[in-house]
Design an enzyme around this catalytic site. Sequence first.
Site, short mmCIF file in Angstrom:
data_model
loop_
_atom_site.label_atom_id
_atom_site.label_comp_id
_atom_site.label_asym_id
_atom_site.label_seq_id
_atom_site.Cartn_x
_atom_site.Cartn_y
_atom_site.Cartn_z
N THR A 35 33.15 41.60 -36.04
CA THR A 35 33.39 42.86 -35.31
C THR A 35 34.65 42.79 -34.45
O THR A 35 35.11 43.82 -33.97
CB THR A 35 32.19 43.20 -34.39
OG1 THR A 35 31.94 42.08 -33.54
CG2 THR A 35 30.95 43.52 -35.18
N TYR A 139 17.82 43.68 -29.37
CA TYR A 139 19.03 43.10 -28.78
C TYR A 139 18.71 42.43 -27.45
O TYR A 139 19.00 41.25 -27.23
CB TYR A 139 20.10 44.18 -28.62
CG TYR A 139 21.25 43.78 -27.73
CD1 TYR A 139 22.02 42.66 -28.04
CD2 TYR A 139 21.55 44.51 -26.58
CE1 TYR A 139 23.08 42.28 -27.22
CE2 TYR A 139 22.60 44.13 -25.76
CZ TYR A 139 23.36 43.02 -26.07
OH TYR A 139 24.39 42.65 -25.25
#
Length: 327
Positions: A35, A139
């Site tokens: 990313t 997460y």
Amino acid sequence: MKLLVTGAAGYVGSVCAAVLCEHGHEVVVIDNLSTGNRDAIPSGARFIHGDVKDLAASVLGEGGFDGVVHFAARSLVGESVEKPEEYWHGNMVTTLALLDAMVANRVNNLVFSSTAATYGEPVTVPITEDFPTSPTNPYGATKLSIDYAISSYAHAHGIGATSLRYFNVAGAYGMIGENREIETHLIPLILQVALGHREKIFIFGDDWPTKDGTAVRDYIHIRDLADAHLLALNSNIPGTHRIFNLGSGDGYSVKEVIEMCREITGHPIPAEVAPRRAGDPAVLIASSDKIISELGWSPSRTDLRTIVSDAWEFTRQLRDKAHSAPR
Ligand code: UDP
């Protein structure tokens, strides 16, 4: 210090790596560029391309490392709900491999990039470090689980570790800022509207129990955040795992952030109310008193105007660079 910095092609990791280099540290970066941007890694750092879980043992095995700053992680809340396996492997399993490599190579100084998502929906604000941890998404759960792992490794193997629980990191440091392929964060999305890359910004809910009905967050400047990493690295205590929140202590609503962006950019920034986003709490505001009193952290860019101005300056420079690049 000779430091391994994981994930230094990402937004937070690249700014922290730049600041570490500026302070004279020798920085070795591992990043798989899944990313992040290759260009964001500071030129003074040595870059090794690949996964932390595959490379940590061999890189730390080179010897001479004094510490590790661990940013490499998957970090999108929505994606973590849809693909939890990527988060448990990408965050938890990767960090265990890193901790094992630290133990094997007697590297005992760690700073870990953590998140306010470890707390979940707060009962009251501001949030202190002793608040109950009850993450509302995978997460946050992976980051909290890693904290448990770090604590036990620290105590058993004499590692001095600090987890920094970030609230809403924003702003830019010179030519390093938020530049993701898939953007979900409020300030960079609003600035894309100001650049004309998006038609409008959607406000996710205007019926929250807040001053103007929109959700309230605590925005912290990326450069202040980077300073906290330096302080943590320099003060870790062998065998001890410390946890600190990092925020500015002020809450701004989505509408206030949009208004500030209108002022700074001079663009009308059309906005439209949309349904609430799943998993969003109404208000998240940090108490950072602990890191201020224990480590002497003194943030100097706490006002929203500075944060948005720096982000806007970076966004414009990025646009100008893209325009001037050969086609
Ligand atoms: N938000 C919004 N529109 C957007 C993106 C975000 O209204 O296009 C809201 C979001 O619901 C949250 C706040 O802005 O209340 C900050 O969101 P962001 O994704 O930047 O950070 P988060 O708080 O989720 O970590």
